[in-house]
Design a protein around this motif. Structure first.
Motif, short mmCIF file in Angstrom:
data_model
loop_
_atom_site.label_atom_id
_atom_site.label_comp_id
_atom_site.label_asym_id
_atom_site.label_seq_id
_atom_site.Cartn_x
_atom_site.Cartn_y
_atom_site.Cartn_z
N HIS A 160 0.83 -1.21 0.00
CA HIS A 160 0.00 0.00 0.00
C HIS A 160 0.87 1.26 0.00
O HIS A 160 0.57 2.23 -0.71
N LYS A 205 -5.76 7.22 -2.34
CA LYS A 205 -6.97 6.61 -2.88
C LYS A 205 -6.66 5.70 -4.06
O LYS A 205 -7.34 4.69 -4.27
N ASP A 263 -5.76 2.42 -2.71
CA ASP A 263 -6.96 1.71 -2.25
C ASP A 263 -7.72 1.08 -3.41
O ASP A 263 -8.24 -0.03 -3.29
N LYS A 302 -9.52 -2.12 -1.81
CA LYS A 302 -10.01 -1.84 -0.46
C LYS A 302 -11.51 -1.56 -0.49
O LYS A 302 -12.23 -1.89 0.44
#
Length: 244
Positions: A50, A57, A60, A65
């Motif tokens: 990550h 974002k 993600d 996510k």
């Protein structure tokens, strides 16, 4: 009684002395395994996937996510690729069809509003903010400049191995680009960016061990070739020669 009590004490002491080293060795082995598992990461990395992807974002979305957003982005990219690659739509034709359909919908909405006693101001309008264009231009320009800076740093640097790897990568990209068009290459890279990171994050230990086993096998094969073939090639000694 004295003899029996002495035997009991000896047995207790032997049991204690046998158990203490075993417990220490087990703890040391567990610590060594944990340290080795942390050090034997792919390419010696210490950050999480990550954080490597930026930690925002976009990371993600790439790591799924939020499955709805990731699925929507991947579905939109797939729909665009199918329209332009399989159905062979042209961008101008698709843009004109979309604008025409939008005008027809707004025309029907505005004329039907009179029958249902609605004002014409309620017709939906699509307005793209100007800041979006500026942000896209700034982001694209920043990434292009970063890529150009990287290429120039590699070209002017003294790391020959990195220079050769970058040149070979560009050569491989040029060959792949000759096999298919830019849209397909972009789509396949987009799909790989949405599948490989999350796959690696889920099966991190298995992938690391598999890659290291492949590298070890390749290294052993290179040593065998070097021993059987490369080491037998005669090498010239240029140190003793003089230029007249």
């Amino acid at each position: 009684m004295d003899h029996t009590s002495g035997n009991i004490l000896e047995n207790v002491m032997e049991t204690i002395t046998e158990n203490l080293p075993k417990q220490k060795s087990v703890r040391f082995a567990e610590g060594e395994n944990s340290v080795s598992s942390q050090m034997n990461r792919l390419f010696g990395r210490q950050k999480s996937i990550h954080n490597i992807l930026g930690g925002g974002k976009s990371a993600d979305v790439l790591l799924w996510k939020n499955k709805k957003i990731s699925m929507g982005v991947l579905s939109a990219a797939t729909a665009i690729w199918v329209l332009f690659e399989w159905l062979e739509y042209q961008f101008l034709s698709l843009l004109c069809f979309g604008l025409g359909i939008g005008m027809i919908i707004q025309f029907l909405w505005s004329n039907a509003s009179v029958l249902v006693n609605r004002s014409s101001s309620e017709v939906p309008r699509l307005v793209i903010p100007n800041e979006l264009y500026a942000n896209i231009a700034v982001s694209v320009g920043a990434e292009v400049n970063r890529f150009l800076d990287f290429l120039q740093d590699v070209a002017t640097g003294k790391n020959l191995k990195q220079f050769i790897m970058v040149v070979l990568s560009l050569w491989a990209a040029a060959i792949i680009g000759s096999w298919c068009n830019f849209l397909s290459v972009l789509y396949f890279g987009f799909v790989a960016a949405h599948t490989l990171p999350v796959f690696y994050e889920r099966y991190e230990d298995e992938v690391d061990s598999f890659i290291y086993s492949l590298l070890g096998h390749a290294q052993s094969q290179y040593k065998k070739i070097d021993k059987d073939l490369l080491s037998k090639i005669p090498k010239g000694n240029l140190k003793g020669k003089k230029i007249e």
